[in-house]
Design a protein around this motif. Structure first.
Motif, PDB file in Angstrom:
ATOM      1  N   ALA A 118       0.819  -1.208   0.000  1.00 16.00           N
ATOM      2  CA  ALA A 118       0.000   0.000   0.000  1.00 16.00           C
ATOM      3  C   ALA A 118       0.858   1.265   0.000  1.00 16.00           C
ATOM      4  CB  ALA A 118      -0.939  -0.006   1.208  1.00 16.00           C
ATOM      5  N   GLN A 177      -0.392   3.479  -8.840  1.00 17.77           N
ATOM      6  CA  GLN A 177      -1.563   2.937  -8.154  1.00 17.77           C
ATOM      7  C   GLN A 177      -1.565   1.410  -8.068  1.00 17.77           C
ATOM      8  OE1 GLN A 177      -3.766   5.119  -6.668  1.00 17.77           O
ATOM      9  NE2 GLN A 177      -2.187   6.553  -7.347  1.00 17.77           N
ATOM     10  N   TRP A 216      -1.751  -0.273  -4.534  1.00 17.16           N
ATOM     11  CA  TRP A 216      -3.054  -0.389  -3.877  1.00 17.16           C
ATOM     12  C   TRP A 216      -3.814  -1.602  -4.382  1.00 17.16           C
ATOM     13  CZ3 TRP A 216      -4.142   2.279   0.316  1.00 17.16           C
ATOM     14  CH2 TRP A 216      -3.472   3.471   0.546  1.00 17.16           C
ATOM     15  N   SER A 267      -2.163  -4.668  -2.938  1.00 15.86           N
ATOM     16  CA  SER A 267      -2.496  -4.730  -1.519  1.00 15.86           C
ATOM     17  C   SER A 267      -3.898  -5.278  -1.306  1.00 15.86           C
ATOM     18  CB  SER A 267      -2.377  -3.333  -0.902  1.00 15.86           C
ATOM     19  OG  SER A 267      -2.638  -3.362   0.480  1.00 15.86           O
TER      20      SER A 267
END
Length: 415
Positions: free
Chosen positions: A297, A372, A375, A378
């Motif tokens: 993250a 990104q 994310w 994650s």
């Protein structure tokens, strides 16, 4: 004790207490395979630019190699059982050499993609048999050490082979990266031919239906699915790590940073086994998964300079690799009666996770920036954590003690 292990132990002369040093020849072949599996991620931007495809499309080179390996390993292991192991080892590694020569010479991206499929086929044939033959080169009391010696080829490939291949690709072109893998495979083939391997009894060839039978059991599916998901999460980021590093750090040579990732993998493989023996697997897996959720993250946010890049890549390699051995331990407790097969399926889940991560990351890059991807990765790891907790709640696993000791010795032997 499984029948295949009984057969392999019969090949060890009575009274021999040392591991046959020729086992290092098998590790050399695994070094070539491991370098090939991970080098594309380092030179992906260069391949995309020179072949005229987008970076997300170039990432599918990782997908097809890993997908072929993950799906093909059980199939090829079943088919190769009818031939002498040493011939299959040398033959598959020789064809792997040719596939990488073809990759280096491919005139178009489509043909390059095809050669990656072929390389995956031959890698999936070589690797399982390397573990089996490795067992036969050691006395029964040292099978675990023998398997670790074969596995070390993959570990060193992550730490040194992939960064070296990336450096070669950045300075001499991506074709030379595949030429380097071909060179490594060629050296391994010649070493096997010159050094030779003792003839070993062919292990019992399990039909494909038998190999896949545990998948019909819900408790096995619940044990394997988190492994698939956390590997998808990890390799959604790692497959495109070169693009992320170029985006954040604006540097042209990332090979040194990939060494940090490889060092993390080495440390994770070493510490994962020690920690599993000391603290048990369930709490460790929960801890490692939570840690990996956090690492992915914040990865893109924290990589702002070289020092931060080294630290975060080390932690990423550490987080991904620490999960493997505790997961092997846990699988033995879930279905000890299918130990060899389920550990092979877990290795397939690992490579299918690499393939899935490359695919997910490639699709995501069509709509979001590379920053990104952490994310998204994650989120997959978090889903793996939730499924793992659900499987614990179901309480269907049995104690590890039900698995016999010889079975436990192969817990680090992915097929």
């Amino acid at each position: 004790m499984s029948q295949s292990l009984q057969q392999s132990s019969a090949t060890v002369p009575q009274g021999r207490q040392r591991i046959n040093p020729r086992i290092l020849l098998l590790a050399l072949g695994m070094f070539a395979l491991g370098t090939d599996a991970f080098v594309v991620a380092g030179v992906l931007p260069t391949i995309a630019k020179e072949t005229g495809v987008t970076e997300s499309v170039a990432g599918q080179l990782v997908t097809v190699f890993s997908l072929t390996y993950g799906l093909g390993a059980p199939l090829f292991a079943a088919l190769a059982g009818r031939w002498r192991p040493t011939r299959v080892l040398i033959g598959s590694l020789g064809l792997f050499f040719l596939a990488n020569v073809a990759s280096a010479l491919s005139p178009s991206f489509l043909l390059l993609l095809l050669t990656r499929v072929l390389a995956g086929c031959f890698a999936a044939t070589y690797a399982p048999l390397a573990y089996t033959v490795g067992i036969s080169l050691a006395p029964p009391a040292k099978r675990g050490q023998a398997l670790a010696l074969v596995v070390i080829g993959l570990t060193v490939a992550t730490a040194l082979g992939s960064p070296l291949g990336t450096w070669v690709g950045e300075h001499f072109g991506w074709r030379m990266s595949f030429a380097l893998v071909a060179l490594l495979a060629g050296i391994a083939v010649l070493s096997l031919l010159i050094g030779g391997l003792p003839e070993v009894a062919a292990p019992k060839s399990l039909p494909l239906k038998t190999r896949l039978a545990p998948i019909a059991q819900p408790r096995v599916v619940m044990a394997l699915l988190p492994s698939l998901l956390w590997n998808i999460g990890g390799f959604t980021v790692y497959t495109y790590i070169a693009i992320l590093l170029l985006h954040n750090l604006h540097i042209s040579d990332i090979s040194g940073l990939l060494v940090a990732y490889g060092a993390g993998v080495v440390a994770g493989n070493w510490s994962g086994g020690l920690m599993a023996d000391r603290f048990g697997t369930r709490r460790l897996l929960v801890f490692y998964l939570v840690a990996l959720v956090i690492i992915e993250a914040v990865l893109s946010l924290l990589i702002s300079n070289m020092i931060a890049g080294i630290v975060m890549l080390f932690l990423l390699g550490l987080g991904i690799s620490q999960l493997f051995i505790p997961q092997q331990h846990r699988l033995l407790s879930v279905a000890p009666e299918h130990a060899n097969v389920i550990l092979a399926l877990n290795n397939s889940a690992f490579y299918l996770g690499i393939a899935g991560g490359a695919l997910v990351g490639g699709l995501a890059l069509r709509v979001v920036p590379v920053s990104q991807l952490g994310w998204i990765g994650s989120a997959f790891v978090l889903l793996a954590l939730l499924l793992f907790l659900l499987s614990l709640r179901a309480g269907k696993s049995r104690p590890l003690a039900t698995a016999d000791k010889e079975t436990q010795k192969v817990l680090i032997a992915p097929e």
